[in-house]
Design a protein around this motif. Structure first.
Motif, PDB file in Angstrom:
ATOM      1  N   TYR A  92       4.786  -1.240   8.109  1.00  0.00           N
ATOM      2  CA  TYR A  92       5.108  -0.840   6.732  1.00  0.00           C
ATOM      3  C   TYR A  92       4.913  -2.015   5.766  1.00  0.00           C
ATOM      4  N   LEU A  93       5.402  -3.189   6.138  1.00  0.00           N
ATOM      5  CA  LEU A  93       5.253  -4.352   5.256  1.00  0.00           C
ATOM      6  C   LEU A  93       3.793  -4.756   5.092  1.00  0.00           C
ATOM      7  N   LEU A  94       3.059  -4.771   6.197  1.00  0.00           N
ATOM      8  CA  LEU A  94       1.640  -5.130   6.144  1.00  0.00           C
ATOM      9  C   LEU A  94       0.855  -4.147   5.291  1.00  0.00           C
ATOM     10  N   ARG A  95       1.090  -2.845   5.510  1.00  0.00           N
ATOM     11  CA  ARG A  95       0.401  -1.831   4.714  1.00  0.00           C
ATOM     12  C   ARG A  95       0.761  -1.958   3.238  1.00  0.00           C
ATOM     13  N   GLY A  96       2.024  -2.267   2.981  1.00  0.00           N
ATOM     14  CA  GLY A  96       2.463  -2.438   1.600  1.00  0.00           C
ATOM     15  C   GLY A  96       1.748  -3.577   0.902  1.00  0.00           C
ATOM     16  N   VAL A  97       1.634  -4.697   1.564  1.00  0.00           N
ATOM     17  CA  VAL A  97       0.981  -5.867   0.973  1.00  0.00           C
ATOM     18  C   VAL A  97      -0.534  -5.667   0.923  1.00  0.00           C
ATOM     19  N   ALA A  98      -1.120  -5.186   2.000  1.00  0.00           N
ATOM     20  CA  ALA A  98      -2.581  -5.053   2.090  1.00  0.00           C
ATOM     21  C   ALA A  98      -3.135  -4.107   1.028  1.00  0.00           C
ATOM     22  N   GLY A  99      -2.405  -3.062   0.734  1.00  0.00           N
ATOM     23  CA  GLY A  99      -2.878  -2.086  -0.245  1.00  0.00           C
ATOM     24  C   GLY A  99      -3.112  -2.666  -1.617  1.00  0.00           C
ATOM     25  N   PHE A 100      -2.343  -3.676  -1.991  1.00  0.00           N
ATOM     26  CA  PHE A 100      -2.529  -4.295  -3.307  1.00  0.00           C
ATOM     27  C   PHE A 100      -3.902  -4.956  -3.414  1.00  0.00           C
ATOM     28  N   PHE A 101      -4.449  -5.385  -2.298  1.00  0.00           N
ATOM     29  CA  PHE A 101      -5.769  -6.009  -2.306  1.00  0.00           C
ATOM     30  C   PHE A 101      -6.887  -4.981  -2.433  1.00  0.00           C
ATOM     31  N   LEU A 102      -6.562  -3.710  -2.249  1.00  0.00           N
ATOM     32  CA  LEU A 102      -7.564  -2.654  -2.327  1.00  0.00           C
ATOM     33  C   LEU A 102      -7.590  -1.959  -3.685  1.00  0.00           C
ATOM     34  N   VAL A 103      -6.719  -2.369  -4.587  1.00  0.00           N
ATOM     35  CA  VAL A 103      -6.665  -1.760  -5.915  1.00  0.00           C
ATOM     36  C   VAL A 103      -8.002  -1.952  -6.637  1.00  0.00           C
ATOM     37  N   SER A 104      -8.608  -3.116  -6.495  1.00  0.00           N
ATOM     38  CA  SER A 104      -9.862  -3.408  -7.208  1.00  0.00           C
ATOM     39  C   SER A 104     -11.091  -2.812  -6.522  1.00  0.00           C
ATOM     40  N   SER A 105     -10.995  -2.465  -5.235  1.00  0.00           N
ATOM     41  CA  SER A 105     -12.093  -1.776  -4.531  1.00  0.00           C
ATOM     42  C   SER A 105     -11.484  -0.656  -3.694  1.00  0.00           C
ATOM     43  N   PRO A 106     -11.190   0.487  -4.331  1.00  0.00           N
ATOM     44  CA  PRO A 106     -10.327   1.509  -3.723  1.00  0.00           C
ATOM     45  C   PRO A 106     -10.897   2.334  -2.566  1.00  0.00           C
ATOM     46  N   MET A 107     -12.157   2.176  -2.200  1.00  0.00           N
ATOM     47  CA  MET A 107     -12.738   2.859  -1.035  1.00  0.00           C
ATOM     48  C   MET A 107     -12.525   4.383  -1.057  1.00  0.00           C
ATOM     49  N   GLY A 108     -12.908   5.027  -2.138  1.00  0.00           N
ATOM     50  CA  GLY A 108     -12.813   6.481  -2.215  1.00  0.00           C
ATOM     51  C   GLY A 108     -11.487   7.009  -2.708  1.00  0.00           C
ATOM     52  N   ARG A 109     -10.566   6.135  -2.934  1.00  0.00           N
ATOM     53  CA  ARG A 109      -9.266   6.541  -3.481  1.00  0.00           C
ATOM     54  C   ARG A 109      -9.097   5.884  -4.843  1.00  0.00           C
ATOM     55  N   SER A 110      -8.123   6.322  -5.577  1.00  0.00           N
ATOM     56  CA  SER A 110      -7.912   5.750  -6.907  1.00  0.00           C
ATOM     57  C   SER A 110      -7.109   4.451  -6.802  1.00  0.00           C
TER      58      SER A 110
END
Length: 139
Positions: A92-110
């Motif tokens: 849960y913690l890893l997914r929480g932190v990692a997702g912030f790095f995907l905001v700029s390149s969302p890979m098919g999601r917003s």
């Protein structure tokens, strides 16, 4: 009984139920919850793929919920309880932190999906961590 782990178990259970809603209600729910247009289109076309993927998520979240309830002392003690709670909290913690790095390149999601889901996962991880820390000597 540990209130934080009871809350953690309830949160995972609620999210599992919401994923069941995605399976049942289909494309509109996949879109609303940010699963991506591809997943919504597959659901509209009657593909089994969204159901299989989402069912896997439901299964994992349900197991995590049961482990949190077990660690809280609400249900019977499950095997590998300490290890399971450590892994669940870490994920849960890893997914929480990692997702912030995907905001700029969302890979098919917003970007909003990544922001909100990361905040949710990070919150769930923190609740699990507090409960795990409080129950550590009893696990």
């Amino acid at each position: 009984m540990n209130v934080f782990l009871i809350i953690a178990g309830a949160l995972s259970a609620v999210v599992a139920i919401l994923h069941i809603g995605c399976i049942y209600f289909g494309a509109p729910w996949y879109r609303f919850f940010g699963a991506g247009e591809q997943m919504a289109l597959l659901a509209e076309r009657g593909s089994i793929q969204p159901t299989l993927i989402t069912s896997g998520i439901v299964l994992v979240l349900s197991i995590w919920s049961i482990y949190a309830f077990s660690a809280a002392g609400v249900i019977v003690r499950l095997p590998l309880l300490r290890l399971a709670l450590i892994l669940i909290t870490f994920i849960y913690l890893l997914r929480g932190v990692a997702g912030f790095f995907l905001v700029s390149s969302p890979m098919g999601r917003s970007p909003e999906f990544w922001m909100w889901s990361s905040l949710i996962c990070l919150s769930f991880g923190i609740i699990h961590f507090i409960g795990l820390k409080q129950q550590w000597s009893n696990l």
